[in-house]
Write a protein that holds these residues in place. Structure first.
Motif, short mmCIF file in Angstrom:
data_model
loop_
_atom_site.label_atom_id
_atom_site.label_comp_id
_atom_site.label_asym_id
_atom_site.label_seq_id
_atom_site.Cartn_x
_atom_site.Cartn_y
_atom_site.Cartn_z
N SER A 352 -4.61 -6.48 -31.90
CA SER A 352 -5.11 -5.11 -32.12
C SER A 352 -4.17 -4.08 -31.51
N VAL A 353 -3.58 -4.40 -30.37
CA VAL A 353 -2.64 -3.47 -29.74
C VAL A 353 -1.37 -3.35 -30.58
N SER A 354 -0.83 -4.49 -31.03
CA SER A 354 0.37 -4.45 -31.87
C SER A 354 0.13 -3.69 -33.17
N ASP A 355 -1.05 -3.91 -33.76
CA ASP A 355 -1.38 -3.18 -34.99
C ASP A 355 -1.44 -1.68 -34.75
N ALA A 356 -1.99 -1.28 -33.59
CA ALA A 356 -2.14 0.14 -33.29
C ALA A 356 -0.81 0.79 -32.95
N LEU A 357 0.08 0.07 -32.27
CA LEU A 357 1.35 0.66 -31.84
C LEU A 357 2.42 0.60 -32.92
N GLY A 358 2.32 -0.38 -33.80
CA GLY A 358 3.37 -0.58 -34.79
C GLY A 358 4.43 -1.51 -34.26
N GLU A 359 5.55 -1.58 -34.94
CA GLU A 359 6.63 -2.50 -34.59
C GLU A 359 7.45 -1.95 -33.43
N VAL A 360 6.86 -1.96 -32.24
CA VAL A 360 7.56 -1.46 -31.06
C VAL A 360 7.40 -2.46 -29.91
N PRO A 361 8.32 -2.46 -28.96
CA PRO A 361 8.19 -3.35 -27.80
C PRO A 361 7.11 -2.87 -26.85
N TRP A 362 6.29 -3.79 -26.39
CA TRP A 362 5.27 -3.45 -25.39
C TRP A 362 4.95 -4.67 -24.54
N ILE A 363 4.49 -4.41 -23.34
CA ILE A 363 4.06 -5.47 -22.42
C ILE A 363 2.71 -5.07 -21.84
N GLY A 364 1.80 -6.05 -21.72
CA GLY A 364 0.50 -5.82 -21.11
C GLY A 364 0.29 -6.73 -19.92
N VAL A 365 -0.22 -6.17 -18.82
CA VAL A 365 -0.46 -6.93 -17.60
C VAL A 365 -1.96 -7.01 -17.35
N PHE A 366 -2.39 -8.08 -16.67
CA PHE A 366 -3.80 -8.34 -16.38
C PHE A 366 -4.02 -8.17 -14.88
N THR A 367 -4.84 -7.19 -14.52
CA THR A 367 -4.90 -6.71 -13.14
C THR A 367 -6.30 -6.85 -12.55
#
Length: 396
Positions: A352-367
């Motif tokens: 869902s995050v990739s779909d919302a952002l489009g074809e861009v690099p992103w990283i998600g952390v679990f805190t």
């Protein structure tokens, strides 16, 4: 500005760092101006701190542990040793990182680390576009107080509390000044592209609420003059137990039944900052993952698997829209408690995050605690929250 991300499933620190370096394609080019490195405690933090500086080649290296691993544009790395790196090349921008032991004065340590980071960025006395923050769990409110004392109330502060896999205290974080178990890493970002950030949760109030009449920091003792455990037991329909003889962990059971405090109203809609109950104590008190104070009104909140899973993409989409629709890259903070509760459907979160952002690099952390800025408010510490911070693209 150029942003690249890399993810690795390698289960040894040295080989994981080598893998991340290769995936970032660092050979034959200049070192990044900033790197955020996040990894599971299955990768030994001391070995990571030893290998990472030379591999990435930047003085602005910001690192902290993440529950079980990371997520990103390449999907999930959740084998207990997953790692991810977010790298920025931005010759026209300024970036600085500092780290410190929190010690007896967490607010003072935060002020000192922030000033050191600003000095290293070559921007002493200036206000950064964003502060990226990693803190050991426990004194996040004091850290934010220290940062606001230097930056004022309007500077964007985003980040998360370092995490391990099981709340056993094995989290760690490191920066240019060392490796810490009870410390802080502060990075100041002055990029050449605008930043937009959204900070929300996936929970809604269901009706019951009351005033805190006795509390001590993160220990909730009474609500409306009654033992807190008894009140929460009633509000949650028995989901929160009443411990008789020994402390009882309720982290898992309250992941969908947390508490909320109204911080402000946005377009007439209340914004609830979420508080995660952690332990029911024999004396009827309840230990929390955030501070509360006498006079706070607490609301019983309720979430569902669908609401928690779907909110990540909504937050990412809102941040992208705020940035003008074109994004160069993104950093996401997703509560480790939510992740553990939704682990069997976490691939839906990443998608869902990739779909919302489009074809861009992103990283998600679990805190194990999330810091961000609600709309129209100052930076806050909450639990079971989600944030997404995006760097606008050249056409935004």
């Amino acid at each position: 500005m150029e942003i690249r991300t890399a993810q690795s499933r390698e289960d040894g620190a040295a080989i994981a760092i080598t893998d991340l370096r290769a995936r970032l394609e660092l050979d034959g080019r200049s070192a990044p101006d900033f790197v955020a490195l996040h990894f599971a405690v299955g990768l030994d933090p001391e070995d990571m701190a030893s290998a990472a500086p030379a591999a990435f080649g930047t003085a602005a290296l910001h690192a902290g542990t993440s529950c079980l691993g990371v997520m990103g544009a390449d999907g999930l790395c959740l084998d207990g040793a997953g790692s991810g790196a977010f790298a920025i090349w931005d010759p026209g921008g300024s970036y600085g990182t500092a780290s410190a032991e929190l010690g007896a004065d967490a607010a003072g340590a935060a002020r000192a680390a922030l000033r050191a980071a600003l000095d290293r960025a070559g921007r002493p006395g200036e206000l950064p576009d964003m502060v990226w923050l990693t803190i050991a769990p426990g004194r996040e409110e004091a850290v934010l107080e220290g940062l606001r004392a230097v930056l004022g109330s309007e500077t964007l502060i985003v980040g998360g509390s370092a995490a391990d896999n099981d709340v056993s205290g094995r989290w760690a974080l490191f920066g240019p000044d060392g490796l810490y178990r009870d410390g802080i890493v502060v990075s100041v970002l002055f990029p050449t592209r605008p930043i937009a950030s959204v900070y929300k949760s996936g929970y809604s109030p269901i009706g019951p609420n009351g005033l805190v009449t006795k509390a001590a920091g993160r220990k909730l003792i009474e609500i409306d003059g009654r033992p807190a455990a008894s009140v929460l037991h009633e509000w949650s329909g028995g989901v929160v137990p009443i411990s008789a003889t020994v402390p009882q962990s309720i982290l898992a059971t309250t992941a969908l039944w947390p508490l909320g405090r109204i911080m402000r109203h946005v377009a007439g809609v209340p914004f609830h900052l979420i508080v995660h109950p952690a332990t029911v104590c024999p004396d009827g008190s309840v230990d929390l993952f955030a501070d509360v104070a006498v006079g706070d009104r607490l609301f019983q909140m309720r979430g569902t698997a669908d609401s928690i899973i779907g909110r990540a993409g909504q937050v990412a989409g809102s941040a992208r829209a705020m940035a003008g629709g074109t994004v160069s890259g993104a950093l996401m903070v997703y509560c480790g408690g939510c992740m553990l509760a939704m682990r069997d459907r976490l691939d839906e979160v990443a998608t869902s995050v990739s779909d919302a952002l489009g074809e861009v690099p992103w990283i998600g952390v679990f805190t194990f605690g999330e810091q961000g800025m609600p709309a129209g408010d100052t930076a806050r510490h909450g639990n079971l929250m989600i944030s997404c911070s995006v760097f606008a693209g050249p056409d935004a």
